[in-house]
Structures are given as C-alpha cells and as structure tokens.
Design a protein around this motif. Structure first.
Motif, PDB file in Angstrom:
ATOM      1  N   HIS A 111     -51.423 -19.784 -32.093  1.00  0.00           N
ATOM      2  CA  HIS A 111     -51.611 -20.291 -30.727  1.00  0.00           C
ATOM      3  C   HIS A 111     -50.282 -20.735 -30.121  1.00  0.00           C
ATOM      4  O   HIS A 111     -50.032 -20.505 -28.934  1.00  0.00           O
ATOM      5  CB  HIS A 111     -52.608 -21.445 -30.716  1.00  0.00           C
ATOM      6  CG  HIS A 111     -54.029 -20.997 -30.731  1.00  0.00           C
ATOM      7  ND1 HIS A 111     -54.805 -20.970 -29.599  1.00  0.00           N
ATOM      8  CD2 HIS A 111     -54.811 -20.541 -31.722  1.00  0.00           C
ATOM      9  CE1 HIS A 111     -56.008 -20.521 -29.899  1.00  0.00           C
ATOM     10  NE2 HIS A 111     -56.030 -20.252 -31.194  1.00  0.00           N
ATOM     11  N   ASN A 114     -48.417 -17.652 -29.082  1.00  0.00           N
ATOM     12  CA  ASN A 114     -49.027 -17.084 -27.877  1.00  0.00           C
ATOM     13  C   ASN A 114     -48.776 -17.948 -26.647  1.00  0.00           C
ATOM     14  O   ASN A 114     -48.624 -17.418 -25.539  1.00  0.00           O
ATOM     15  CB  ASN A 114     -50.516 -16.886 -28.064  1.00  0.00           C
ATOM     16  CG  ASN A 114     -50.848 -15.770 -29.037  1.00  0.00           C
ATOM     17  OD1 ASN A 114     -51.914 -15.758 -29.633  1.00  0.00           O
ATOM     18  ND2 ASN A 114     -49.951 -14.814 -29.227  1.00  0.00           N
ATOM     19  N   ASP A 115     -48.722 -19.263 -26.819  1.00  0.00           N
ATOM     20  CA  ASP A 115     -48.463 -20.155 -25.693  1.00  0.00           C
ATOM     21  C   ASP A 115     -47.056 -19.993 -25.136  1.00  0.00           C
ATOM     22  O   ASP A 115     -46.793 -20.333 -23.985  1.00  0.00           O
ATOM     23  CB  ASP A 115     -48.690 -21.615 -26.083  1.00  0.00           C
ATOM     24  CG  ASP A 115     -50.157 -21.953 -26.220  1.00  0.00           C
ATOM     25  OD1 ASP A 115     -50.998 -21.160 -25.740  1.00  0.00           O
ATOM     26  OD2 ASP A 115     -50.473 -23.001 -26.825  1.00  0.00           O
ATOM     27  N   MET A 116     -46.145 -19.464 -25.960  1.00  0.00           N
ATOM     28  CA  MET A 116     -44.787 -19.191 -25.491  1.00  0.00           C
ATOM     29  C   MET A 116     -44.693 -17.800 -24.877  1.00  0.00           C
ATOM     30  O   MET A 116     -43.603 -17.296 -24.640  1.00  0.00           O
ATOM     31  CB  MET A 116     -43.795 -19.328 -26.644  1.00  0.00           C
ATOM     32  CG  MET A 116     -43.673 -20.739 -27.163  1.00  0.00           C
ATOM     33  SD  MET A 116     -42.408 -20.949 -28.415  1.00  0.00           S
ATOM     34  CE  MET A 116     -43.010 -19.930 -29.747  1.00  0.00           C
ATOM     35  N   ALA A 117     -45.857 -17.159 -24.645  1.00  0.00           N
ATOM     36  CA  ALA A 117     -45.956 -15.816 -24.066  1.00  0.00           C
ATOM     37  C   ALA A 117     -45.301 -14.773 -24.957  1.00  0.00           C
ATOM     38  O   ALA A 117     -44.732 -13.801 -24.480  1.00  0.00           O
ATOM     39  CB  ALA A 117     -45.389 -15.786 -22.656  1.00  0.00           C
ATOM     40  N   VAL A 118     -45.386 -14.975 -26.256  1.00  0.00           N
ATOM     41  CA  VAL A 118     -44.864 -14.024 -27.236  1.00  0.00           C
ATOM     42  C   VAL A 118     -46.047 -13.518 -28.051  1.00  0.00           C
ATOM     43  O   VAL A 118     -46.978 -14.258 -28.338  1.00  0.00           O
ATOM     44  CB  VAL A 118     -43.829 -14.713 -28.169  1.00  0.00           C
ATOM     45  CG1 VAL A 118     -43.321 -13.756 -29.228  1.00  0.00           C
ATOM     46  CG2 VAL A 118     -42.685 -15.281 -27.361  1.00  0.00           C
ATOM     47  N   LEU A 120     -48.302 -11.192 -27.311  1.00  0.00           N
ATOM     48  CA  LEU A 120     -49.528 -10.957 -26.560  1.00  0.00           C
ATOM     49  C   LEU A 120     -49.891  -9.481 -26.450  1.00  0.00           C
ATOM     50  O   LEU A 120     -50.983  -9.159 -26.005  1.00  0.00           O
ATOM     51  CB  LEU A 120     -49.422 -11.573 -25.160  1.00  0.00           C
ATOM     52  CG  LEU A 120     -49.281 -13.098 -25.137  1.00  0.00           C
ATOM     53  CD1 LEU A 120     -49.066 -13.593 -23.718  1.00  0.00           C
ATOM     54  CD2 LEU A 120     -50.488 -13.758 -25.767  1.00  0.00           C
ATOM     55  N   ASP A 121     -48.964  -8.598 -26.859  1.00  0.00           N
ATOM     56  CA  ASP A 121     -49.318  -7.183 -26.849  1.00  0.00           C
ATOM     57  C   ASP A 121     -50.280  -6.912 -28.005  1.00  0.00           C
ATOM     58  O   ASP A 121     -50.411  -7.710 -28.925  1.00  0.00           O
ATOM     59  CB  ASP A 121     -48.070  -6.307 -26.953  1.00  0.00           C
ATOM     60  CG  ASP A 121     -47.287  -6.568 -28.226  1.00  0.00           C
ATOM     61  OD1 ASP A 121     -47.277  -5.683 -29.105  1.00  0.00           O
ATOM     62  OD2 ASP A 121     -46.696  -7.662 -28.338  1.00  0.00           O
ATOM     63  N   SER A 124     -48.937  -6.940 -31.786  1.00  0.00           N
ATOM     64  CA  SER A 124     -48.547  -8.286 -32.238  1.00  0.00           C
ATOM     65  C   SER A 124     -49.751  -9.210 -32.362  1.00  0.00           C
ATOM     66  O   SER A 124     -49.840  -9.991 -33.310  1.00  0.00           O
ATOM     67  CB  SER A 124     -47.538  -8.896 -31.260  1.00  0.00           C
ATOM     68  OG  SER A 124     -46.377  -8.115 -31.194  1.00  0.00           O
TER      69      SER A 124
END
Length: 155
Positions: A111, A114-118, A120-121, A124
């Motif tokens: 989480h 994902n919260d760092m916008a990493v 999300l593809d 990954s």
C-alpha cells in the motif's frame, strides 16, 4: 429500479436468471458485477487478505492484553499464561499471529508503494500482490523453523 422477469439483455434473449435490471431510462443493464462477470485475480486476493489480516490482528491483540495482564498479576499468573502459550494451541496461535504480522507488514508495504504512485501498472501490481499473498507464508515458516532449530521453542 425494477427487476422484471422479462428484462431483455443485449442479444435480445429474455432474462430468467434475475441478473439484469431495467433502469429508469428503460435501458437494461446487468444487476451488478459479480464473480460470474469478473475473473478472480491475485490483486483481489491481496486486498481481501489484507482486510482479514486486520481482523485477525484485532483478535490477536486480545492475546497480547492477556499476556500483559498476566505480567501485572504476578508470577503465578504469568506461569499459567506461559504454560498455555507453550501448549500446542498456544503455539498455533503464535504461528497464526506471526503470519498476521508478516502479512500486515508486506501488505502495508504494498500500500505504501502504491500510495507513492509506483507499481500501479498491471505487471507491478501483480508482482506486489503475489509478494503480499505468498510472502507471509514463506516468512512465517522460515521464522518458526529458526525458532525451533535454535531451541527457543519446543513442543
């Protein structure tokens, strides 16, 4: 919204399953996306397991409270708690709480990433979800093997 038996989904066939609904504008749509519409995916499993981890951790907190209460109640109470904790049921609870801890840590890391916008593809997200689902099992087994092999825990 109404749900008549004669709702006609795309394709013109009559809906006898009750899975379609007629919207107020007259358009027929599926009742809801359900497991028959969505295929099972590892990210779904990671999400559900994270919620289950939080629930299990809440019950595990009661075990910690009992341990602290036994410490505060004196040596005899602590010996009783230690005896129960070293029983097969106590070891099972300990193993379960270890699994919860590792699951919470790995899902929390997922989480945070994902919260760092990493991540999300799709590739990954799948990798992080696989780590969050299977990693706690591997880490728990290794942790308890280490505890048993060093003699810190025995049956």
């Amino acid at each position: 919204m109404s749900q008549p038996h004669d709702a006609t989904p795309k394709g013109g066939m009559s809906d006898r399953t009750g899975r379609f609904v007629v919207q107020p504008n007259g358009r027929t749509t599926p009742l809801s996306p359900h497991m028959s519409v969505w295929r099972w995916h590892i990210t779904m499993a990671a999400s559900i397991l994270f919620r289950a981890t939080i629930i299990a951790g809440s019950f595990g907190f009661l075990f910690v409270v009992a341990w602290l209460a036994s410490l505060a109640s004196g040596a005899e109470a602590y010996q009783t708690f230690a005896g129960l904790a070293s029983s097969p049921l106590g070891l099972l609870i300990g193993i379960g709480l270890t699994l919860v801890l590792f699951s919470f840590l790995l899902n929390g890391a997922r989480h945070l990433i994902n919260d760092m916008a990493v991540g999300l593809d799709l590739k990954s997200a799948n990798l992080l979800s696989h780590i969050a689902v299977w990693g706690p099992i591997v880490l728990t087994v290794l942790f308890w093997i280490a505890l048993f092999s060093t003699g810190r825990v025995s049956l």
